[in-house]
Motif scaffolding. Structure first.
Motif, PDB file in Angstrom:
ATOM      1  N   LYS A  15       0.838  -1.194   0.000  1.00  0.00           N
ATOM      2  CA  LYS A  15       0.000   0.000   0.000  1.00  0.00           C
ATOM      3  C   LYS A  15       0.882   1.258   0.000  1.00  0.00           C
ATOM      4  O   LYS A  15       1.999   1.212   0.526  1.00  0.00           O
ATOM      5  CB  LYS A  15      -0.803  -0.073   1.289  1.00  0.00           C
ATOM      6  CG  LYS A  15      -1.814   0.978   1.567  1.00  0.00           C
ATOM      7  CD  LYS A  15      -2.445   0.612   2.925  1.00  0.00           C
ATOM      8  CE  LYS A  15      -3.514   1.575   3.364  1.00  0.00           C
ATOM      9  NZ  LYS A  15      -3.146   2.943   3.501  1.00  0.00           N
ATOM     10  N   GLY A  16       0.373   2.353  -0.541  1.00  0.00           N
ATOM     11  CA  GLY A  16       1.112   3.614  -0.499  1.00  0.00           C
ATOM     12  C   GLY A  16       1.406   4.009   0.941  1.00  0.00           C
ATOM     13  O   GLY A  16       0.538   3.893   1.799  1.00  0.00           O
ATOM     14  N   GLY A  17       2.614   4.429   1.219  1.00  0.00           N
ATOM     15  CA  GLY A  17       2.995   4.859   2.559  1.00  0.00           C
ATOM     16  C   GLY A  17       3.370   3.725   3.496  1.00  0.00           C
ATOM     17  O   GLY A  17       3.692   3.943   4.664  1.00  0.00           O
ATOM     18  N   ALA A  18       3.372   2.484   2.997  1.00  0.00           N
ATOM     19  CA  ALA A  18       3.678   1.328   3.845  1.00  0.00           C
ATOM     20  C   ALA A  18       5.174   1.186   4.117  1.00  0.00           C
ATOM     21  O   ALA A  18       5.572   0.417   4.986  1.00  0.00           O
ATOM     22  CB  ALA A  18       3.145   0.052   3.207  1.00  0.00           C
ATOM     23  N   GLY A  19       5.981   1.921   3.379  1.00  0.00           N
ATOM     24  CA  GLY A  19       7.423   1.842   3.586  1.00  0.00           C
ATOM     25  C   GLY A  19       8.159   1.110   2.474  1.00  0.00           C
ATOM     26  O   GLY A  19       9.297   0.681   2.657  1.00  0.00           O
ATOM     27  N   LYS A  20       7.509   0.994   1.292  1.00  0.00           N
ATOM     28  CA  LYS A  20       8.144   0.295   0.170  1.00  0.00           C
ATOM     29  C   LYS A  20       9.484   0.911  -0.228  1.00  0.00           C
ATOM     30  O   LYS A  20      10.476   0.210  -0.344  1.00  0.00           O
ATOM     31  CB  LYS A  20       7.249   0.339  -1.073  1.00  0.00           C
ATOM     32  CG  LYS A  20       6.082  -0.596  -1.049  1.00  0.00           C
ATOM     33  CD  LYS A  20       5.287  -0.489  -2.340  1.00  0.00           C
ATOM     34  CE  LYS A  20       4.811   0.926  -2.588  1.00  0.00           C
ATOM     35  NZ  LYS A  20       3.870   1.426  -1.587  1.00  0.00           N
ATOM     36  N   SER A  21       9.479   2.224  -0.434  1.00  0.00           N
ATOM     37  CA  SER A  21      10.709   2.878  -0.897  1.00  0.00           C
ATOM     38  C   SER A  21      11.789   2.782   0.166  1.00  0.00           C
ATOM     39  O   SER A  21      12.958   2.527  -0.141  1.00  0.00           O
ATOM     40  CB  SER A  21      10.437   4.352  -1.243  1.00  0.00           C
ATOM     41  OG  SER A  21       9.442   4.422  -2.245  1.00  0.00           O
TER      42      SER A  21
END
Ligand SMILES: Nc1ncnc2c1ncn2[C@@H]1O[C@H](COP(=O)(O)OP(=O)(O)O)[C@@H](O)[C@H]1O
Ligand SMILES: [Mg+2]
Length: 320
Positions: A15-21
């Protein structure tokens, strides 16, 4: 069970903001420490990876280093793909004649058609990834990288992205487009080369989306990787928790400054216990729903994540 860095193409999804980057950057640091040449690929107009490494300069489509070499640690590279640039490169490479590209693809009518065609952007980017995987990471003398880490678009868009080669294969039953799409699908679905890692926060919404993402990715046939739970609050107080709550119940607000500071510290300690417990509940829920090896990254208490924090997060990835 295979290690986090056994595959050459690591997808980080969630999900966006989940810490992927952040997780992708930390994984790159951990892999580079093992001597691997790592390329992080992100997509879209809002390039984020270089800034996580503390670089003001963006790397764009051409790519560039985000860290410098240390003894035994190669520099990490990143690049940011857009469909427009990937389509341009593909056209130029295919026809080897830039004027043709200008005439066809920069033409306003054509542009309208390509932006309207569903999935074309995804297909183009996927084509670039597949092309790079052949050229950049397949075991070969000329390979520039050992590992390609893909900071995938957020869930929802996320799996639609990986479905696009299948759609293209069914639309073009044979010919060059079919075989191209087939190569893309082989890359993303090949457990020998690829791992689909899921990144989540220890929060209800993020956890629920991750469970859906896991189920959908399994149904689609993506090779399962790790479950990375980001920003987990540590359990600092353990069995002292009851004592803390008891002290909080007994101590009324002191009048003097020292007393108020002590009280604020006590309140902060109790709320840290609550956060840590809530996180542990989410970890338990994830454990029953997603049968992947789990990697926990600690919550970093800083206004923004920087290179030193990436080293800390990479420590948590070291055993995997
Ligand atoms: N372990 C962590 N501790 C504290 N903050 C974090 C942690 N991981 C990520 N963040 C912060 O959370 C926000 C979202 O992280 P990001 O990696 O950009 O997510 P995504 O790429 O999935 O959208 C960013 O501001 C980032 O700095
Ligand atoms: Mg991101």
């Amino acid at each position: 069970m295979s290690g986090l860095f056994d595959k050459r193409f690591l997808i980080f999804s969630g999900k966006g903001g989940a810490g992927k980057s952040t997780a992708a950057a930390a994984a790159a640091v951990a892999a580079a420490r093992r001597g691997k040449h790592v390329l992080i690929v992100e997509i879209g107009d809002d390039e984020r990876i270089p800034s996580i490494f503390g670089n003001a300069r963006k790397n764009g489509y051409a790519g560039g280093p985000v860290s410098s070499a240390r003894a035994g640690v190669p520099p990490i590279w990143s690049m940011c793909l857009t469909a427009r640039e990937a389509l341009r490169e593909f056209a130029v490479r295919s026809v080897k004649f830039e004027l043709f590209y200008e005439a066809i693809f920069e033409n306003r009518v054509m542009r309208l058609f390509t932006t309207a065609a569903p999935g074309l952007d995804e297909l183009t980017i996927m084509g670039k990834l597949e092309f790079m995987s052949r050229d950049a990471v397949e075991p070969a003398k000329h390979a520039r990288f050992d590992l390609m880490i893909f900071d995938a678009p957020a869930t929802g868009h996320g799996l639609a992205f990986f479905k696009v080669p299948l759609t293209a294969m069914s639309l073009a039953r044979m010919g060059p487009l079919h075989s191209k799409a087939e190569r893309m699908w082989h890359l993303v679905s090949d457990p020998a080369r690829t791992a689909f890692n899921i990144v989540t926060l220890p929060e209800e919404m993020s956890v629920n989306e991750s469970i859906d993402l896991y189920t959908a990715s399994q149904a689609l046939g993506l090779p399962a990787g790790k479950l990375i739970v980001d920003a987990v609050h540590p359990d600092v107080f353990g069995s002292d928790e009851a004592m803390l709550r008891d002290a909080q119940a007994r101590v009324s607000m002191p009048a003097d400054l020292d007393g108020r500071i002590a009280r604020a510290a006590l309140d902060a300690a109790v709320s840290s216990v609550a956060r840590s417990q809530a996180d542990r509940e989410m970890l338990a829920k994830l454990a029953t729903a997603i049968p992947l090896e789990r990697i926990v990254l600690p919550f970093i208490s800083a206004p923004r994540i920087g290179p030193a924090d990436l080293e800390t997060l990479a420590d948590s990835l070291d055993g995997f």
